[in-house]
Motif scaffolding. Structure first.
Motif, short mmCIF file in Angstrom:
data_model
loop_
_atom_site.label_atom_id
_atom_site.label_comp_id
_atom_site.label_asym_id
_atom_site.label_seq_id
_atom_site.Cartn_x
_atom_site.Cartn_y
_atom_site.Cartn_z
N THR A 79 1.65 4.47 1.15
CA THR A 79 1.31 3.51 2.05
C THR A 79 0.01 2.93 2.29
O THR A 79 -0.70 1.72 1.63
N HIS A 156 8.91 -3.90 7.19
CA HIS A 156 7.51 -3.31 6.15
C HIS A 156 7.49 -3.99 5.26
O HIS A 156 7.94 -4.04 3.76
N GLN A 159 6.38 -2.93 1.79
CA GLN A 159 7.36 -2.31 1.12
C GLN A 159 8.54 -3.48 0.23
O GLN A 159 8.79 -3.24 -1.40
#
Lengths: 332, 332, 332
Positions: A79, A156, A159
């Motif tokens: 990430t 998130h 994602q």
């Protein structure tokens, strides 16, 4: 149309849930959860990501000098690196708070103070924090756009967007049948994706041991959103229908003993042989890192989509940053 | 004119003290201590910082390709991040030595060797080190400009300059009354600032418990510099006069037991109520991180200047780097 | 012509050794070991390094936007910083995997998976890893150029190239007499350099205690390559002949007790007095960090070449990256 499996039909108290945002662009907003994104928002990000993916090195003058602060209160290789890459591919750069043990946080500084200082340095903030809700709290203290890069068991959203982009590129987001397998109880990735997919015409199958099935709250949430969802304990039943098989890791530490873990985990590993019963072009996804959920022999098959999925982090995060910085950069 | 408090009048051996530098620019010098800066030097930095602060993103072509090496032998979030931001806002970049536990230092390399290697990579060096005198020693081995970014109990001149800049922007540096409160014994920030303020027409009040008052050497130093300085144990006496109240943290580890600490620290915390007795526009400063010295309810008052102060690290360090790199960059 | 010492003449099983690469440029290859470089390859890198060294700041438009991923699975200050500097001096940038304890590796990800993810972000990879063979293995999984930045007891070809560049600049690579002293058993730097020098007309003397002499496999390797090599236990015998004296560290941990270590190490330290018996212009090299192998009094002599050697890491790594990226950057 889903066949077999247990359809989700739950009652229970919904609690207060945030309304869907209706905005078409995300101009100067924070991105805290995929839930705040409408179908139009998602499509805007994905369309831009597609542009960037076509030539990730071609946009180096898009946001010259823009600085993204990386505030990662817990580690994350891919990430963090893909946010960094995204900022740099757009002509910007990053400033990195560094590891927590090297930071003012160790001296007892509050998260609110940290982000208020950092917003004076940067044009946007990507925040990862072990505590659920940290990103939302932090966002209330800053004026620059803040992206939640993971808040513990919370959200998130970048994602989720890269998962959606990968699905869109490989199987399309409409008239799609997806199977999500593995640890469905603790996987925030899975929960966010499942919710985001309710914006599209998708049949969702969830395959897990009983002990790791989707939490009741998530099932309720999906039900409320009108999702077409079924649950299974075995992959066999549903595998032939799937356009996408999304595998997640079953974590050892969830089990009381090693033997129990091995027994369960073994049932949810896939090999090239497993795929014999699937559609020829089923796309196998995984958020990575994997341990042994997917046999490396699959890596060389055209079905292996997980490295593309990781790579999609760059164009998707470029698109996100581009939309969030749009007013600031203003160089179109 | 200061009222009340105990005026500083000390005898004692001065020892050999470094003469003030009379240079107007800092072209190709090292910046080791704020003491080497004349009033003209300080005003040059502050004037340039003001230019940069007006539009920190507008100078991206000022030092293209310039590399600042960050050699931080102990952690520092905001100093490091703001040096990094400053270099990047000027069109330059940084190279980071990384954490000490990951470096050659762990293998026993001397500081002199480390900086001699690094000077071959970079156009300037920002050095933080836990040992007092480290920056001066290191500067003797390198030809590129070196900025002391903190050397233990020693100096941290860019902090002093950003403090001065913040004071200048909020209250002006002449005919100023400032109160400095908290841990005055161990705070290098405070010592450097006090000395730098002797260049201007400033009345300085120091408020602390007896056990944490300014060290004798600092008092002597200020006396020698002709400072207008008084000491107090309580804020009340002097609060109404102050244009600036500079709060610092009283560190728990300075006290033999928790109870003693709490008793003392409690007296030097400020709340919105505290400010009732102050001038309406008193500027409250703090070098951050704070723990609980300043009640968060002050954050939203116009008096809260500490986040601006932290943000000022960028334009001030841009100005510093700009002056130090002036010959190297040569792009004006 | 070498005088005295023990000539290397060994039998023994050669095992399968990799053939020399005959390529003149390294276009889109990986650089795994100095052994894959022909004399022409080496000369190409060194010629380009010389161009870059003449003005390291002048090539900032050479590879704009190129991203080098730094995957350092063990610490390295100077290698990492000089790769970073090299990328930035060419107009590119780096993305840093960060420390292993902060990475996915900690979660059990394989090296193959890590580099396959990273290749999606970057245009080239510099990999350091504690395991011998790691770089070769990793290179089999990626399409972007991968440079071995050290694989345990294995190879570190960019160190070899900067050593060669330093020798070339100070003494030339033909009709050269070099002495390599210290820990010759465990020093991969030494082994790679010795092999690379067999491409040139060089007399190599190896000076070490018996317990730390070159491993049998390296001696055999040099013999096979037709090297002109002799071994010595004392520097005195050969010192007057040397154009270059390359000193390496004798590591304390190689010895059973402190006394033994001190006795041996003491014999292989050099001081200004040592150099009285050497040629006036002997170049003293050291891969750094040094502990006490070279007396600091040598630092100010013209013979001290070790800091230049470290600095040469930048132009040499610029040359390497330039050659590896040549097709990708395509801006000549």
């Amino acid at each position: 149309m889903a066949t077999g499996g247990v359809p989700i039909r739950e009652e229970g108290s919904g609690g207060s849930r945030r309304p869907r945002a209706g905005v078409v662009t995300m101009r100067h907003d924070h991105l805290l959860t995929a839930k705040q994104l409408s179908r139009a928002d998602i499509e805007a990000v994905l369309a831009r990501a597609r542009e960037f993916a076509d030539d990730p090195a071609a946009h180096a003058d898009r946001h010259p000098g823009a600085l993204l602060a990386l505030c990662f209160f817990e580690p994350s290789t891919r990430t963090k690196m893909s946010f960094e890459t995204a900022a740099k591919r757009l002509g910007g750069d990053v400033i990195d708070m560094g590891a927590v043990e090297d930071s003012s946080v160790k001296k007892g500084e509050s998260l609110a103070d940290t982000v208020r200082v950092v917003e004076g340095y940067a044009d946007a903030i990507a925040l990862r924090h072990p505590s659920q809700g940290a990103a939302r709290m932090a966002s209330e203290f800053v004026d620059v756009p803040l992206v939640n890069a993971g808040d513990g068991a919370g959200h998130h959203p970048s994602q989720t967007l890269l998962d959606l982009h990968t699905i869109a590129e490989n199987a399309g987001l409409d008239d799609l049948t997806i199977g999500v397998m593995g640890d469905l109880k603790y996987g925030r990735t899975v929960h966010s994706l499942a919710h985001a997919l309710t914006n599209f015409d998708v049949r969702q199958h969830f395959i897990s041991p009983e002990s790791l099935r989707l939490p009741r709250s998530v099932r309720y949430d999906l039900h409320e959103a009108g999702a077409n969802v079924r649950e299974h304990e075995e992959l066999e039943a549903v595998l032939p229908e799937l356009d996408v098989l999304y595998v997640t890791r079953i974590q050892r530490e969830r089990f009381p003993d090693e033997e129990e873990y091995e027994k369960v985990a073994g049932q949810y590993r896939i090999s090239a042989e497993t795929l014999d019963a699937a559609k020829d072009d089923v796309a196998v996804m995984h958020p990575l890192p994997r341990i042994d959920e997917i046999d490396p022999e699959i890596d060389d098959l055209p079905n292996a989509t997980y490295f593309d999925q990781a790579h999609n982090g760059v164009p998707v995060r470029m698109a996100l940053l581009d939309l969030l910085l749009e007013d600031g950069g203003g160089d179109e």
